[in-house]
Scaffold this motif. Structure first.
Motif, short mmCIF file in Angstrom:
data_model
loop_
_atom_site.label_atom_id
_atom_site.label_comp_id
_atom_site.label_asym_id
_atom_site.label_seq_id
_atom_site.Cartn_x
_atom_site.Cartn_y
_atom_site.Cartn_z
N SER A 1 0.77 -1.19 -0.05
CA SER A 1 -0.08 -0.27 0.13
C SER A 1 0.72 1.17 -0.23
CB SER A 1 -0.79 0.06 1.15
OG SER A 1 -1.73 -0.95 1.37
N THR A 2 1.97 1.10 0.25
CA THR A 2 2.81 2.49 0.27
C THR A 2 2.95 3.38 -1.02
OG1 THR A 2 5.12 3.30 0.57
CG2 THR A 2 5.02 1.47 -0.37
N ARG A 3 2.74 4.69 -1.02
CA ARG A 3 2.64 5.49 -1.96
C ARG A 3 4.02 5.31 -2.87
NH1 ARG A 3 0.62 10.95 0.90
NH2 ARG A 3 2.50 10.31 2.30
N ASP A 4 5.15 5.07 -2.17
CA ASP A 4 6.20 4.97 -2.89
C ASP A 4 6.43 4.11 -4.25
OD1 ASP A 4 7.46 6.94 -1.28
OD2 ASP A 4 8.80 5.26 -0.14
N ASN A 5 5.43 3.16 -4.17
CA ASN A 5 5.21 2.24 -5.30
C ASN A 5 4.93 3.04 -6.69
OD1 ASN A 5 5.33 -0.41 -4.42
ND2 ASN A 5 3.29 -0.21 -3.14
N ALA A 6 4.44 4.13 -6.42
CA ALA A 6 4.34 4.94 -7.76
C ALA A 6 5.04 6.23 -7.64
CB ALA A 6 2.76 5.48 -7.80
N ARG A 7 6.13 6.19 -6.98
CA ARG A 7 7.09 7.41 -6.70
C ARG A 7 8.46 7.04 -7.11
NH1 ARG A 7 4.81 10.52 -1.24
NH2 ARG A 7 2.81 10.64 -2.03
N THR A 8 8.73 5.78 -7.70
CA THR A 8 9.90 5.62 -8.15
C THR A 8 10.14 6.21 -9.42
OG1 THR A 8 9.15 3.39 -9.43
CG2 THR A 8 10.17 3.25 -7.21
N PRO A 9 11.45 6.38 -9.85
CA PRO A 9 11.71 7.18 -11.03
C PRO A 9 11.34 6.53 -12.36
CG PRO A 9 13.85 6.90 -9.63
CD PRO A 9 12.87 6.25 -9.09
N MET A 10 11.09 7.47 -13.17
CA MET A 10 10.39 7.16 -14.54
C MET A 10 11.53 6.45 -15.35
SD MET A 10 8.20 7.27 -16.66
CE MET A 10 7.43 7.07 -18.38
N GLN A 11 11.06 4.98 -16.05
CA GLN A 11 11.96 4.22 -16.41
C GLN A 11 12.03 4.48 -17.89
OE1 GLN A 11 10.32 1.21 -13.31
NE2 GLN A 11 10.46 0.53 -15.29
N TRP A 12 13.10 5.31 -18.23
CA TRP A 12 13.43 5.75 -19.65
C TRP A 12 14.14 4.74 -20.63
CZ3 TRP A 12 10.50 9.65 -20.89
CH2 TRP A 12 10.15 10.58 -20.01
N ASN A 13 15.09 4.18 -19.98
CA ASN A 13 15.86 2.96 -20.73
C ASN A 13 16.42 2.07 -19.72
OD1 ASN A 13 18.25 4.29 -19.47
ND2 ASN A 13 18.19 6.04 -21.30
N ALA A 14 17.23 1.25 -20.20
CA ALA A 14 17.88 0.24 -19.67
C ALA A 14 19.18 0.28 -19.09
CB ALA A 14 18.16 -1.32 -20.39
N GLN A 15 19.78 1.87 -18.88
CA GLN A 15 20.83 2.19 -18.59
C GLN A 15 20.90 2.38 -17.05
OE1 GLN A 15 22.24 5.71 -20.46
NE2 GLN A 15 21.77 4.68 -22.76
N GLU A 16 21.93 2.68 -16.32
CA GLU A 16 21.83 2.86 -14.73
C GLU A 16 20.70 3.79 -14.68
OE1 GLU A 16 25.32 4.08 -11.35
OE2 GLU A 16 25.52 4.26 -13.43
N ASN A 17 20.27 3.42 -13.37
CA ASN A 17 18.90 4.24 -12.97
C ASN A 17 17.96 4.59 -13.86
OD1 ASN A 17 20.31 4.71 -10.40
ND2 ASN A 17 21.48 6.39 -11.22
N GLY A 18 17.88 3.57 -14.85
CA GLY A 18 16.65 3.56 -15.93
C GLY A 18 16.79 4.93 -16.71
N GLY A 19 18.13 5.58 -16.68
CA GLY A 19 18.29 6.75 -17.46
C GLY A 19 17.57 7.95 -16.94
N PHE A 20 17.24 7.72 -15.68
CA PHE A 20 16.49 9.14 -15.06
C PHE A 20 17.52 10.10 -14.58
CE2 PHE A 20 15.01 11.19 -11.36
CZ PHE A 20 13.57 11.70 -11.82
N SER A 21 19.04 9.65 -14.06
CA SER A 21 19.92 10.57 -13.78
C SER A 21 21.13 10.01 -14.38
CB SER A 21 19.99 10.74 -12.38
OG SER A 21 20.50 9.51 -11.84
N LEU A 22 22.02 11.19 -14.50
CA LEU A 22 23.24 10.87 -15.44
C LEU A 22 24.04 9.90 -14.57
CD1 LEU A 22 24.20 14.50 -16.75
CD2 LEU A 22 23.26 12.43 -17.87
N LYS A 23 24.79 8.90 -15.32
CA LYS A 23 25.64 7.88 -14.46
C LYS A 23 26.76 8.67 -13.87
CE LYS A 23 28.47 3.71 -15.69
NZ LYS A 23 28.75 3.02 -16.67
#
Length: 325
Positions: free
Chosen positions: A174-196
């Protein structure tokens, strides 16, 4: 009084519309808030459909029961002139993990929910990641949870002597964090959300980002992302889907059937809200014989022998307004 002042002194000066986040509001009050002559809000977000899978509050989840879900949606579709339709937001867990199936039928159920959202009467609201079928994060323990509310509830449950396993099950589901993880842009580190190597996200990224991401789905014309694109295009092309009336059709508890009609256009939407095969109502079967398929998440091309729905199947049919179901 405050809403009227805001409308009069602020909103009326701009070409804008307002949507109220209205907790504990029923359809009657919602209609009052949106009544043009009152000069308050243009639309409201209702929460009743988000309360169909728990007891008393979101921390005590129950098994998803499609008949409760569709009953509430039908009520709001029928009682309000125009709805603000949504299945996800920053305070709700991921819809595909909640109303669909995020494992065996991830793609199929994600497309079914897309059909539901984009064929209801009203304005659809999509939350970031919903268009690629992002799932609950399935965190490992409380150290990964950032949500203040979740930590408060965990502490309270501990004080009330809830066993560790029960407390964690409550939080994880039930935690709201389930919907607050970073947007998954690609398969790179951190899903491409932040620069490596430059910055780490505020919260860990969902572990399935290598398989569920924008880049991967952008190159797959049968992906959930392309499904949303197709449905948005279809919604713009079909006036029945854009501004037609809504009428729920009789159907078994785990099937949601409804029609949208505008002038000489009629669409019938048939949804299987379960992981089991479901029989299509005979009245809809007969009507489908003279229909054409506008969209099918199982890529059906013919209405012949359309009697049984596969798990989480969704079909949009176009029929003549001259025939009655």
């Amino acid at each position: 009084a405050i809403l009227k002042e805001l409308k009069r002194d602020v909103f009326s000066s701009y070409d804008c519309f307002t949507v109220g986040e209205t907790v504990l509001v029923d359809t009657s009050t919602a209609n009052d808030l949106c009544a043009g002559e009152r000069g308050e809000l243009d639309m409201v977000f209702s929460f009743e459909h988000m309360e169909t899978d728990h007891i008393n509050n979101k921390w005590f989840k129950t098994k998803f029961k499609p008949y409760k879900f569709k009953k509430v949606i039908t009520k709001w579709q029928t009682c309000l002139e125009w709805n603000a339709n949504y299945l996800e937001n920053h305070d709700q867990i991921r819809s595909i993990s909640r109303f669909g199936n995020d494992t065996k039928y991830h793609e199929i159920s994600g497309k079914m929910l897309a059909v539901l959202l984009l064929t209801l009467r009203g304005t659809p609201f999509m939350y970031q990641g919903e268009e690629i079928g992002m799932t609950n994060a399935y965190f490992s323990d409380m150290s990964e949870i950032k949500d203040v509310e979740s930590h408060y509830v965990n502490a309270l449950a501990k004080k009330l002597h809830f066993p560790d396993s029960i407390r964690w099950k409550m939080i994880q589901s039930s935690t709201r964090d389930n919907a607050r993880t970073p947007m998954q842009w690609n398969a790179q580190e951190n899903g491409g959300f932040s620069l490596k190597g430059k910055a780490a996200p505020w919260i860990r990224i969902n572990s399935n980002y290598r398989t569920i991401n924008v880049e991967r789905q952008s190159s797959n014309t049968d992906s959930i992302l392309f499904c949303y694109k197709k449905l948005i295009k279809l919604r713009k092309e079909k006036k029945s889907l854009l501004k037609g009336t809504f009428f729920a059709l009789p159907s078994p508890s785990e099937i949601f059937c409804y029609e949208r009609e505008f002038e000489n256009e009629r669409c019938i939407i048939i949804l299987n809200l379960s992981k089991k095969l479901q029989n299509i109502p005979s009245s809809v079967q007969q009507h489908a014989l003279n229909a054409s398929i506008l969209y099918s998440n199982y890529n059906r091309t013919s209405v012949q022998h359309l009697k049984v729905l596969d798990p989480y199947e969704a079909i949009i049919l176009e029929t003549s307004t001259g025939e009655n179901i």
